[in-house]
Scaffold this motif. Structure first.
Motif, mmCIF file in Angstrom:
data_model
loop_
_atom_site.group_PDB
_atom_site.id
_atom_site.type_symbol
_atom_site.label_atom_id
_atom_site.label_comp_id
_atom_site.label_asym_id
_atom_site.label_seq_id
_atom_site.Cartn_x
_atom_site.Cartn_y
_atom_site.Cartn_z
ATOM 1 N N ALA A 5 -18.081 11.509 14.791
ATOM 2 C CA ALA A 5 -16.899 10.749 14.401
ATOM 3 C C ALA A 5 -16.615 10.935 12.916
ATOM 4 O O ALA A 5 -17.502 11.247 12.119
ATOM 5 N N ASP A 6 -15.365 10.718 12.565
ATOM 6 C CA ASP A 6 -14.897 10.832 11.184
ATOM 7 C C ASP A 6 -14.692 9.418 10.641
ATOM 8 O O ASP A 6 -13.891 8.649 11.183
ATOM 9 N N TYR A 7 -15.430 9.063 9.586
ATOM 10 C CA TYR A 7 -15.362 7.733 8.988
ATOM 11 C C TYR A 7 -14.485 7.797 7.742
ATOM 12 O O TYR A 7 -14.866 8.387 6.733
ATOM 13 N N LYS A 8 -13.296 7.195 7.830
ATOM 14 C CA LYS A 8 -12.326 7.217 6.739
ATOM 15 C C LYS A 8 -12.378 5.863 6.040
ATOM 16 O O LYS A 8 -11.785 4.891 6.498
ATOM 17 N N MET A 9 -13.068 5.825 4.906
ATOM 18 C CA MET A 9 -13.456 4.576 4.255
ATOM 19 C C MET A 9 -12.570 4.291 3.043
ATOM 20 O O MET A 9 -12.631 4.997 2.034
ATOM 21 N N LEU A 42 -12.164 13.552 -0.353
ATOM 22 C CA LEU A 42 -11.600 12.413 -1.068
ATOM 23 C C LEU A 42 -10.086 12.494 -0.940
ATOM 24 O O LEU A 42 -9.499 13.550 -1.176
ATOM 25 N N THR A 43 -9.471 11.372 -0.578
ATOM 26 C CA THR A 43 -8.018 11.335 -0.399
ATOM 27 C C THR A 43 -7.444 10.229 -1.275
ATOM 28 O O THR A 43 -7.795 9.060 -1.115
ATOM 29 N N PHE A 44 -6.553 10.595 -2.199
ATOM 30 C CA PHE A 44 -6.019 9.646 -3.161
ATOM 31 C C PHE A 44 -4.663 9.076 -2.749
ATOM 32 O O PHE A 44 -4.229 8.060 -3.291
ATOM 33 N N THR A 45 -3.993 9.731 -1.794
ATOM 34 C CA THR A 45 -2.681 9.260 -1.332
ATOM 35 C C THR A 45 -2.618 9.298 0.192
ATOM 36 O O THR A 45 -1.816 10.035 0.771
ATOM 37 N N PRO A 46 -3.456 8.523 0.889
ATOM 38 C CA PRO A 46 -3.463 8.573 2.354
ATOM 39 C C PRO A 46 -2.092 8.256 2.948
ATOM 40 O O PRO A 46 -1.440 7.287 2.554
ATOM 41 N N PHE A 84 0.833 -1.206 0.000
ATOM 42 C CA PHE A 84 0.000 0.000 0.000
ATOM 43 C C PHE A 84 0.865 1.251 0.000
ATOM 44 O O PHE A 84 0.653 2.168 -0.806
ATOM 45 N N ASN A 85 1.851 1.315 0.888
ATOM 46 C CA ASN A 85 2.678 2.518 0.974
ATOM 47 C C ASN A 85 3.514 2.722 -0.282
ATOM 48 O O ASN A 85 3.717 3.868 -0.712
ATOM 49 N N GLU A 86 4.000 1.653 -0.893
ATOM 50 C CA GLU A 86 4.724 1.797 -2.156
ATOM 51 C C GLU A 86 3.823 2.393 -3.232
ATOM 52 O O GLU A 86 4.238 3.279 -3.998
ATOM 53 N N ILE A 87 2.597 1.923 -3.287
ATOM 54 C CA ILE A 87 1.655 2.428 -4.291
ATOM 55 C C ILE A 87 1.318 3.891 -4.025
ATOM 56 O O ILE A 87 1.231 4.708 -4.957
ATOM 57 N N MET A 88 1.159 4.258 -2.751
ATOM 58 C CA MET A 88 0.871 5.655 -2.432
ATOM 59 C C MET A 88 2.049 6.561 -2.797
ATOM 60 O O MET A 88 1.854 7.682 -3.298
ATOM 61 N N LEU A 89 3.277 6.101 -2.575
ATOM 62 C CA LEU A 89 4.447 6.890 -2.970
ATOM 63 C C LEU A 89 4.475 7.095 -4.477
ATOM 64 O O LEU A 89 4.765 8.197 -4.965
ATOM 65 N N ASP A 90 4.178 6.038 -5.228
ATOM 66 C CA ASP A 90 4.138 6.160 -6.683
ATOM 67 C C ASP A 90 3.046 7.130 -7.119
ATOM 68 O O ASP A 90 3.240 7.931 -8.048
ATOM 69 N N VAL A 133 -23.326 5.228 -0.229
ATOM 70 C CA VAL A 133 -22.903 6.600 -0.542
ATOM 71 C C VAL A 133 -21.407 6.638 -0.848
ATOM 72 O O VAL A 133 -20.971 7.258 -1.834
ATOM 73 N N ALA A 134 -20.616 5.975 -0.023
ATOM 74 C CA ALA A 134 -19.164 6.004 -0.208
ATOM 75 C C ALA A 134 -18.752 5.358 -1.523
ATOM 76 O O ALA A 134 -17.928 5.901 -2.274
ATOM 77 N N THR A 135 -19.324 4.203 -1.826
ATOM 78 C CA THR A 135 -18.937 3.508 -3.054
ATOM 79 C C THR A 135 -19.461 4.230 -4.296
ATOM 80 O O THR A 135 -18.833 4.167 -5.361
ATOM 81 N N ARG A 136 -20.573 4.916 -4.176
ATOM 82 C CA ARG A 136 -21.083 5.708 -5.308
ATOM 83 C C ARG A 136 -20.082 6.806 -5.670
ATOM 84 O O ARG A 136 -19.865 7.101 -6.859
ATOM 85 N N LEU A 137 -19.453 7.393 -4.672
ATOM 86 C CA LEU A 137 -18.489 8.456 -4.920
ATOM 87 C C LEU A 137 -17.224 7.955 -5.608
ATOM 88 O O LEU A 137 -16.537 8.720 -6.290
ATOM 89 N N THR A 138 -16.905 6.680 -5.442
ATOM 90 C CA THR A 138 -15.605 6.183 -5.893
ATOM 91 C C THR A 138 -15.684 5.166 -7.015
ATOM 92 O O THR A 138 -14.643 4.708 -7.487
ATOM 93 N N GLU A 139 -16.873 4.835 -7.487
ATOM 94 C CA GLU A 139 -17.019 3.662 -8.339
ATOM 95 C C GLU A 139 -16.258 3.750 -9.649
ATOM 96 O O GLU A 139 -15.979 2.729 -10.275
ATOM 97 N N GLU A 140 -15.897 4.934 -10.098
ATOM 98 C CA GLU A 140 -15.163 5.048 -11.359
ATOM 99 C C GLU A 140 -13.813 5.740 -11.196
ATOM 100 O O GLU A 140 -13.207 6.182 -12.171
ATOM 101 N N LEU A 141 -13.322 5.806 -9.960
ATOM 102 C CA LEU A 141 -12.093 6.554 -9.696
ATOM 103 C C LEU A 141 -10.909 5.679 -9.322
ATOM 104 O O LEU A 141 -9.815 6.192 -9.091
ATOM 105 N N GLY A 142 -11.085 4.366 -9.244
ATOM 106 C CA GLY A 142 -10.014 3.533 -8.725
ATOM 107 C C GLY A 142 -9.973 3.615 -7.215
ATOM 108 O O GLY A 142 -10.938 4.034 -6.563
ATOM 109 N N TYR A 143 -8.838 3.242 -6.632
ATOM 110 C CA TYR A 143 -8.753 3.301 -5.164
ATOM 111 C C TYR A 143 -8.823 4.749 -4.692
ATOM 112 O O TYR A 143 -8.166 5.647 -5.243
ATOM 113 N N VAL A 144 -9.584 4.981 -3.657
ATOM 114 C CA VAL A 144 -9.644 6.293 -3.007
ATOM 115 C C VAL A 144 -10.211 6.099 -1.607
ATOM 116 O O VAL A 144 -10.973 5.165 -1.353
#
Length: 269
Positions: free
Chosen positions: A134-138, A227-231, A7-13, A200-211
């Protein structure tokens, strides 16, 4: 070159090779167009003001409670429960510090470089007990076949004694420790509207790849956070360490994103 595996290697890339679209969707003001067109305006935290400049007049017009934020990075958040406890000068100094911060230099996430810094003010969200929700980070991992895998970090009491707990798609607590916050002593009860939260969460991301989708959920309400693409910008410790590899494999197995270039998502909108 070896393909990134963890995961971290992919986020760095990703930090080094971002999709141009991410600059729009990581902009906390510009992304509102996408959210409105995808899941509806009812899931947006109401805006109070988006001033061209933060002046005494803007401060005077703010309500008794609010949240001050900046759009171009993370952790630019000031909760004001009672405006009489702060001065314009205090908030102006903080706002100026935020605006002068090049978030790219802090984390080397390249998609933040083209975001023009802005200060804005939102309604302060409080649940029925008067607490900040609370903050839900999905983390959303789509699959070629079957429903997405959703792994959710729940940060509770963020501005008091924060706790960070992870739950799987079926709301079973996991043994993951991510970041500096400790886990709660007991797991939280499953949300009564958990299925709708996932929808709701999956609707936001269904065409964006991992997020990673951040939501605020309380009193049967669901509000969009970001939306966070490089957590973690590729340097977040994940314990046990096996999850770093397992999450990476989930991303590598995902179908290619089909990012929609609609009006609400086009850069600059």
């Amino acid at each position: 070159m070896r393909k990134a595996q963890t995961f971290n290697e992919i986020m760095l890339d990703r930090c080094l090779h971002p999709d141009p679209l991410w600059s729009t969707l990581a902009d906390k003001l510009a992304v509102r167009n996408y959210v409105k067109s995808t899941i509806g305006e009812k899931h947006l935290v109401p805006l109070i003001a988006v001033p061209d400049a933060f002046t005494q007049q803007v401060f005077d017009a703010l309500p008794a409670s609010f949240v001050m934020k900046a759009n171009h990075g993370c952790a630019f958040v000031k909760v004001v429960r009672d405006k009489s406890d702060v001065s314009f000068e205090q908030l102006k100094q903080l706002a100026d510090e935020w605006l002068a911060t090049d978030f790219y230099l802090a984390s080397r996430e390249r998609h933040y470089r083209s975001i023009k810094p802005r200060i804005y003010f939102e309604q302060l969200l409080l649940d029925r007990t008067g607490n900040i929700p609370a903050d839900y980070k999905m983390h959303i991992f789509t699959r070629e076949q079957g429903d997405p895998i959703v792994l959710t970090g729940v940060i509770s009491d963020r501005f008091g004694s924060p706790r960070h707990d992870f739950y799987d798609t079926d709301w079973k607590r996991m043994d993951i420790v991510l970041g500096d916050y400790p886990c709660s002593t007991v797991p939280a009860e499953r949300l009564p509207n958990w299925d709708e939260v996932i929808r709701v969460a999956t609707r936001l991301t269904e065409e964006l790849g991992y997020v990673r989708v951040d939501l605020y959920v309380f009193d049967d309400e669901i509000f969009f956070g970001e939306l966070t693409f490089t957590p973690g910008a590729g340097v977040a410790p994940i314990l046990p360490e096996r999850y770093d590899y397992e999450w990476g494999q989930l991303i590598n197995a995902m179908p290619p994103p089909l990012a929609r270039r609609s009006e609400g998502m086009s850069p600059g909108k």
